[in-house]
Design a protein around this motif. Structure first.
Motif, PDB file in Angstrom:
ATOM      1  N   UNK A  45       3.298  38.995 -29.994  1.00 19.06           N
ATOM      2  CA  UNK A  45       2.880  39.664 -30.454  1.00 19.06           C
ATOM      3  C   UNK A  45       1.780  40.952 -29.967  1.00 19.06           C
ATOM      4  N   UNK A  46       0.789  40.399 -29.101  1.00 17.54           N
ATOM      5  CA  UNK A  46      -0.517  42.038 -29.123  1.00 17.54           C
ATOM      6  C   UNK A  46       0.453  42.279 -27.960  1.00 17.54           C
ATOM      7  N   UNK A  47       0.855  41.129 -26.474  1.00 16.31           N
ATOM      8  CA  UNK A  47       0.938  41.783 -25.395  1.00 16.31           C
ATOM      9  C   UNK A  47       2.131  42.856 -25.417  1.00 16.31           C
ATOM     10  N   UNK A  48       3.069  43.028 -27.014  1.00 17.28           N
ATOM     11  CA  UNK A  48       3.866  43.643 -26.973  1.00 17.28           C
ATOM     12  C   UNK A  48       2.929  44.780 -27.785  1.00 17.28           C
ATOM     13  N   UNK A  49       1.993  45.234 -27.912  1.00 24.38           N
ATOM     14  CA  UNK A  49       1.738  45.780 -29.561  1.00 24.38           C
ATOM     15  C   UNK A  49       0.816  46.559 -27.696  1.00 24.38           C
ATOM     16  N   UNK A  50       0.488  45.889 -26.755  1.00 17.64           N
ATOM     17  CA  UNK A  50      -0.086  47.279 -25.785  1.00 17.64           C
ATOM     18  C   UNK A  50       0.429  47.023 -25.277  1.00 17.64           C
ATOM     19  N   UNK A  51       1.682  46.632 -24.773  1.00 15.56           N
ATOM     20  CA  UNK A  51       2.390  47.183 -24.029  1.00 15.56           C
ATOM     21  C   UNK A  51       3.191  48.546 -25.345  1.00 15.56           C
ATOM     22  N   UNK A  52       3.458  48.869 -25.956  1.00 18.68           N
ATOM     23  CA  UNK A  52       3.917  49.761 -27.114  1.00 18.68           C
ATOM     24  C   UNK A  52       2.469  51.020 -26.587  1.00 18.68           C
ATOM     25  N   UNK A  53       1.604  50.996 -26.922  1.00 19.01           N
ATOM     26  CA  UNK A  53       0.411  51.176 -26.916  1.00 19.01           C
ATOM     27  C   UNK A  53       0.621  52.580 -25.292  1.00 19.01           C
ATOM     28  N   UNK A  54       0.719  51.581 -24.547  1.00 16.60           N
ATOM     29  CA  UNK A  54       0.552  52.476 -22.799  1.00 16.60           C
ATOM     30  C   UNK A  54       1.791  53.134 -22.825  1.00 16.60           C
ATOM     31  N   UNK A  55       3.468  52.960 -23.395  1.00 17.70           N
ATOM     32  CA  UNK A  55       4.480  53.796 -22.634  1.00 17.70           C
ATOM     33  C   UNK A  55       4.075  54.982 -24.429  1.00 17.70           C
ATOM     34  N   UNK A  56       3.887  54.724 -25.065  1.00 26.25           N
ATOM     35  CA  UNK A  56       3.217  56.042 -25.995  1.00 26.25           C
ATOM     36  C   UNK A  56       1.847  56.984 -25.254  1.00 26.25           C
ATOM     37  N   UNK A  57       0.755  56.253 -25.052  1.00 28.08           N
ATOM     38  CA  UNK A  57       0.020  57.341 -24.618  1.00 28.08           C
ATOM     39  C   UNK A  57       0.258  57.715 -23.234  1.00 28.08           C
ATOM     40  N   UNK A  58       1.416  57.653 -22.697  1.00 30.38           N
ATOM     41  CA  UNK A  58       2.249  58.328 -21.309  1.00 30.38           C
ATOM     42  C   UNK A  58       3.577  59.292 -22.277  1.00 30.38           C
ATOM     43  N   UNK A  59       2.949  59.113 -22.849  1.00 33.50           N
ATOM     44  CA  UNK A  59       4.603  60.019 -23.747  1.00 33.50           C
ATOM     45  C   UNK A  59       3.918  61.474 -24.017  1.00 33.50           C
ATOM     46  N   UNK A  60       5.147  61.881 -24.222  1.00 32.86           N
ATOM     47  CA  UNK A  60       4.318  63.919 -24.380  1.00 32.86           C
ATOM     48  C   UNK A  60       4.405  64.218 -26.024  1.00 32.86           C
ATOM     49  N   UNK A  61       4.301  63.009 -26.761  1.00 32.48           N
ATOM     50  CA  UNK A  61       4.227  63.249 -28.597  1.00 32.48           C
ATOM     51  C   UNK A  61       3.381  63.417 -29.169  1.00 32.48           C
ATOM     52  N   UNK A  62       2.287  62.747 -28.226  1.00 31.72           N
ATOM     53  CA  UNK A  62       0.842  62.700 -28.540  1.00 31.72           C
ATOM     54  C   UNK A  62       0.480  61.784 -29.832  1.00 31.72           C
ATOM     55  N   UNK A  63       1.391  60.720 -29.840  1.00 28.96           N
ATOM     56  CA  UNK A  63       0.676  59.479 -30.670  1.00 28.96           C
ATOM     57  C   UNK A  63      -0.391  58.673 -30.332  1.00 28.96           C
ATOM     58  N   UNK A  64      -0.583  58.984 -31.408  1.00 20.17           N
ATOM     59  CA  UNK A  64      -2.615  57.834 -30.874  1.00 20.17           C
ATOM     60  C   UNK A  64      -2.196  56.571 -31.151  1.00 20.17           C
ATOM     61  N   UNK A  65      -1.818  55.509 -30.737  1.00 20.74           N
ATOM     62  CA  UNK A  65      -1.811  53.517 -30.935  1.00 20.74           C
ATOM     63  C   UNK A  65      -3.347  53.851 -30.943  1.00 20.74           C
ATOM     64  N   UNK A  66      -4.028  52.589 -32.108  1.00 15.01           N
ATOM     65  CA  UNK A  66      -5.169  51.982 -32.146  1.00 15.01           C
ATOM     66  C   UNK A  66      -4.551  50.276 -33.520  1.00 15.01           C
ATOM     67  N   UNK A  67      -4.578  49.771 -32.076  1.00  9.43           N
ATOM     68  CA  UNK A  67      -4.758  48.285 -32.137  1.00  9.43           C
ATOM     69  C   UNK A  67      -6.087  47.449 -32.901  1.00  9.43           C
ATOM     70  N   UNK A  68      -5.971  46.587 -33.539  1.00  8.00           N
ATOM     71  CA  UNK A  68      -7.379  45.749 -34.121  1.00  8.00           C
ATOM     72  C   UNK A  68      -6.608  44.312 -34.816  1.00  8.00           C
ATOM     73  N   UNK A  69      -7.155  43.201 -33.209  1.00 10.88           N
ATOM     74  CA  UNK A  69      -6.467  41.605 -33.823  1.00 10.88           C
ATOM     75  C   UNK A  69      -7.446  40.881 -33.927  1.00 10.88           C
TER      76      UNK A  69
END
Length: 261
Positions: A45-69
């Motif tokens: 789960x956590x690796x999936x979330x980290x991969x998603x955060x990287x993908x989101x950070x590189x997108x043009x939409x500017x979503x802010x992703x914060x992960x806390x585990x």
């Protein structure tokens, strides 16, 4: 710009999380903060979330992703952590397996409710919409049986949880002062929604019907798996808010309704 804090609670959720992450990633609306509150998962789960955060950070939409585990005391404790950290105008809980039905769902919410035309102090206290039920693979099954009434108030929930938790957008400044009651293991979301609506009534804030399907809800959740315990808790929630006589009367009506169907 109106901002949304989407809170996703996870624990060993790698088999169902991708639907949720991708539905947030593809939201065309730019004002999105996504808080992933993980309970120290032991799977991917956590690796999936980290991969998603990287993908989101590189997108043009500017979503802010914060992960806390970190370990927590259950789903509602995790929700309180997300609530405390939320910084958007509205907070919505979209847990692992649940997802937005369209890429422009949040765009539609803003447009339909005319949120960008409202001064911040007169924004509706709650936005609420409809829900579809999906299976573990994210495939549509049917509309949720309970539907929002034409006019929602905190008293409406004496007929059951007429608005799904995932379709209930609470104004963050109101919600932050009303954490989930950890006394409940399965029904703190029902209690929380009622308390939020009661506070909105006290503050003279409106409850706005989005009049759209705004959430796809996965059928098999913790409440479904623990049905009897959940029903006992919901009885206690209703008793606390509506009184014992009303709660007993409504449960007689529930029983008669189920026999007629």
């Amino acid at each position: 710009m109106i901002r949304f804090s989407v809170v996703t609670i996870t624990y060993n959720a790698e088999t169902v999380l991708q639907h949720t992450l991708q539905s947030v990633l593809r939201q065309t609306y730019e004002g999105v903060e996504h808080l992933i509150i993980d309970g120290a998962s032991k799977d991917g789960t956590l690796q999936m979330a980290e991969d998603y955060k990287r993908e989101s950070d590189q997108s043009e939409r500017g979503h802010k992703v914060i992960i806390k585990s970190e370990p927590d005391r259950g789903i509602y404790d995790a929700m309180n952590k997300g609530l405390a950290q939320a910084s958007g105008d509205y907070v919505v809980f979209m847990n692992a397996g649940d997802f937005f039905p369209q890429a422009d769902t949040l765009e539609q919410v803003v447009r339909h409710c005319r949120l960008n035309e409202c001064p911040s102090d007169s924004l509706p206290g709650v936005l609420f919409g409809n829900t579809n039920i999906v299976d573990g693979e994210g495939k549509y099954l049917h509309p949720r049986r309970l539907q929002p009434p034409m006019r929602l108030t905190w008293r409406s929930f004496r007929y059951g949880m007429l608005v799904c938790h995932q379709a209930f957008y609470a104004r963050t400044d109101v919600a932050k002062n009303l954490p989930y009651d950890l006394h409940y293991r399965f029904s703190a979301d029902v209690d929380w929604c009622i308390r939020v609506m009661r506070e909105c009534e006290r503050m003279c804030l409106s409850l706005k019907d989005i009049n759209l399907v705004v959430a796809n809800y996965m059928e098999e959740g913790a409440t479904t798996k623990n049905h009897s315990a959940s029903l006992r808790e919901r009885f206690d929630v209703m008793r606390r808010h509506y009184g014992l006589f009303t709660t007993l009367a409504m449960h007689v009506w529930f029983a008669l309704r189920s026999q007629i169907k």
